[in-house]
Structures are given as structure tokens and as C-alpha cells.
Motif scaffolding. Structure first.
Motif, PDB file in Angstrom:
ATOM      1  N   LYS A   1       3.700   4.548  28.165  1.00  0.00           N
ATOM      2  CA  LYS A   1       4.568   3.545  28.899  1.00  0.00           C
ATOM      3  C   LYS A   1       3.660   2.391  29.137  1.00  0.00           C
ATOM      4  N   GLN A   2       4.582   1.160  29.162  1.00  0.00           N
ATOM      5  CA  GLN A   2       3.923  -0.136  29.488  1.00  0.00           C
ATOM      6  C   GLN A   2       4.762  -1.087  30.447  1.00  0.00           C
ATOM      7  N   LYS A   3       4.260  -1.678  31.404  1.00  0.00           N
ATOM      8  CA  LYS A   3       5.081  -2.585  31.969  1.00  0.00           C
ATOM      9  C   LYS A   3       5.498  -3.807  31.263  1.00  0.00           C
ATOM     10  N   ASP A   4       6.797  -4.026  31.587  1.00  0.00           N
ATOM     11  CA  ASP A   4       7.511  -5.109  30.839  1.00  0.00           C
ATOM     12  C   ASP A   4       7.227  -6.372  31.640  1.00  0.00           C
ATOM     13  N   ASN A   5       6.577  -7.272  31.184  1.00  0.00           N
ATOM     14  CA  ASN A   5       6.318  -8.468  31.773  1.00  0.00           C
ATOM     15  C   ASN A   5       7.361  -9.310  32.399  1.00  0.00           C
ATOM     16  N   LYS A   6       8.490  -9.154  31.886  1.00  0.00           N
ATOM     17  CA  LYS A   6       9.905  -9.922  32.215  1.00  0.00           C
ATOM     18  C   LYS A   6      10.571  -9.292  33.327  1.00  0.00           C
ATOM     19  N   THR A   7      10.792  -7.754  33.278  1.00  0.00           N
ATOM     20  CA  THR A   7      11.511  -7.077  34.272  1.00  0.00           C
ATOM     21  C   THR A   7      10.688  -6.484  35.110  1.00  0.00           C
ATOM     22  N   ASN A   8       9.332  -6.561  34.956  1.00  0.00           N
ATOM     23  CA  ASN A   8       8.284  -5.722  35.949  1.00  0.00           C
ATOM     24  C   ASN A   8       8.652  -4.245  35.910  1.00  0.00           C
ATOM     25  N   GLN A   9       9.173  -3.743  34.889  1.00  0.00           N
ATOM     26  CA  GLN A   9       9.644  -2.319  34.845  1.00  0.00           C
ATOM     27  C   GLN A   9       8.810  -1.686  33.821  1.00  0.00           C
ATOM     28  N   LEU A  10       8.469  -0.245  34.040  1.00  0.00           N
ATOM     29  CA  LEU A  10       7.788   0.319  32.793  1.00  0.00           C
ATOM     30  C   LEU A  10       8.798   0.556  31.601  1.00  0.00           C
ATOM     31  N   GLU A  11       8.494   0.671  30.498  1.00  0.00           N
ATOM     32  CA  GLU A  11       9.282   0.900  29.321  1.00  0.00           C
ATOM     33  C   GLU A  11       8.481   1.898  28.607  1.00  0.00           C
ATOM     34  N   ASP A  12       9.251   2.662  27.581  1.00  0.00           N
ATOM     35  CA  ASP A  12       8.576   3.574  26.860  1.00  0.00           C
ATOM     36  C   ASP A  12       8.014   2.827  25.431  1.00  0.00           C
ATOM     37  N   ILE A  13       7.135   3.252  25.255  1.00  0.00           N
ATOM     38  CA  ILE A  13       6.172   2.653  23.994  1.00  0.00           C
ATOM     39  C   ILE A  13       5.960   3.580  23.010  1.00  0.00           C
TER      40      ILE A  13
END
Length: 233
Positions: free
Chosen positions: A178-190
């Protein structure tokens, strides 16, 4: 009274007559001795001649053997000299070839980064790049849900690249995260991945075309010089 001595002589005489054998006399014995001496001399002479011929043949063989030994020594010396020269030539050629590969900059940073930039899918972010003499390695991440498709696309593009051997590009490892999305500040699956490849050594014609296309005119001049010198084909 019967004379037995005379009777014995008569019997011997009759036997010689029946067997057609002449009576031995001093003259006949002497003749037989002469024949024996002559025959012995003939046999001895033939033996002496045979020994002489054998000695001459043996002497010639020894002389020929000495000549052969000299020729063999000269041949071995020439063979050793040739092997040394051949080894030196191979060493010089391999050294020049390694130097030429470094000069043409097939793995230089500018060429490599330009090629990676051109083939890298937009959904992939590189984290690590390393190149050695023959091997290239990269680590990156790709966002879901199409992460695996993007990684496969990158692998295909690397296989089709001039810089890499098409049969040496492999995905060695892939793992989720998981990684934090810089635009939404939410964790996204990678999807993390590691990929390796071996560098390719194409002909000078293909190299020149590739360098011209990438705008590396300095490398074009160096590659053309190496081709003119016969260091690359």
C-alpha cells in the motif's frame, strides 16, 4: 675253419653295392672336408654380409632419429611461439573489445535513462536502477487495479529494446503493498516488482541508427571510429 673277418668284409662290400655307396677313401674324405670348409665359408660370409647390412641400416635409423629429434624440437618451439602469439593477440583483441564497448557507451547513463524514459508506462514508478557489466536491474511499483498489465507491458518493451537481450528479461519478484496517494492522502493498493535483463551487443549499423534516433551524436562519431578501426562489426 671259417674266416669270419673275410666274411664281414664281404657283407659290408655287398651292403655298399646294394645301397650304391662308394667305399670311403682318403681322397673322398679330403674332398668332403673341402666341401664342408667351402660351405662353412659361404655361410660365414653370408652371415657377415647380413650383419654388415643390419649395422648400416641401424646406423642410418639412428641418424634419421637424430634428425627427427631436431625437427620435433623446432616444431615444438614454433608451436609454443605460435600459441604465445595467439594468446597475446586474443588478449589484445578482448581488451580492445572491452574498451570499445565502454567507448560506444551502450550502457552509459544518458542512453540508458533515455531508453527507459521512452518505454516506461505512465502507471509505473521506478524506485531503484542498477547496471553492471552485463546485467541490468530495476525495482518499481505499479498502481492497482491494472498493475500486473503495466508490468507485463514494461517487460515486453524491454525485450523489444535494442539495449537488452530479448531472451533475458525476467520478472524475478512481485509483491503487494500500500502507498499513500499524494492527491487524496488515502492509501492505495500497489504492486511492487523487481525485473532483471542482460545487455545486448548489436551490430554497429543498428547501434548507429539507435544513437542517431536518440540524438547521441557524440556516441555516433565514436562508434563510427571504432567501426573504421575494425574493433566492432
Amino acid at each position: 675253419m671259417i674266416n669270419y673277418s673275410h666274411q664281414k668284409l664281404d657283407i659290408l662290400k655287398e651292403r655298399r653295392k646294394v645301397n650304391n655307396v662308394k667305399k670311403f677313401t682318403y681322397k673322398s674324405i679330403k674332398n668332403n672336408r673341402r666341401k664342408g670348409y667351402f660351405l662353412g665359408l659361404v655361410i660365414a660370409g653370408l652371415s657377415f654380409i647380413s650383419c654388415g647390412l643390419f649395422s648400416i641400416h641401424t646406423f642410418k635409423r639412428h641418424a634419421y632419429k637424430k634428425v627427427l629429434l631436431v625437427d620435433v624440437k623446432e616444431y615444438n618451439d614454433l608451436k609454443k611461439t605460435y600459441s604465445d602469439i595467439l594468446q597475446q593477440t586474443k588478449t589484445i583483441y578482448n581488451t580492445n573489445k572491452n574498451i570499445s564497448q565502454g567507448i560506444i557507451g551502450m550502457k552509459s547513463g544518458s542512453i540508458l535513462m533515455t531508453e527507459i524514459k521512452n518505454i516506461l508506462p505512465k502507471t509505473i514508478q521506478l524506485k531503484y536502477i542498477n547496471s553492471t557489466k552485463d546485467k541490468f536491474e530495476l525495482t518499481g511499483i505499479s498502481t492497482q487495479p491494472n498493475a500486473l498489465d503495466s508490468i507485463n507491458a514494461l517487460q515486453i518493451k524491454l525485450s523489444n529494446s535494442l539495449l537488452f537481450n530479448s531472451n533475458s528479461v525476467f520478472l524475478t519478484k512481485a509483491w503487494g503493498g500500500k502507498q499513500k496517494d499524494n492527491k487524496t492522502n488515502q492509501l492505495e493498493d500497489i504492486l511492487n516488482f523487481n525485473m532483471v535483463a542482460k545487455f545486448n551487443y548489436p551490430s554497429s549499423k543498428i547501434i548507429l541508427e539507435k544513437f542517431n534516433r536518440l540524438g547521441s551524436f557524440g556516441l555516433v562519431r565514436r562508434t563510427q571510429l571504432l567501426k573504421d578501426e575494425g574493433l566492432i562489426k
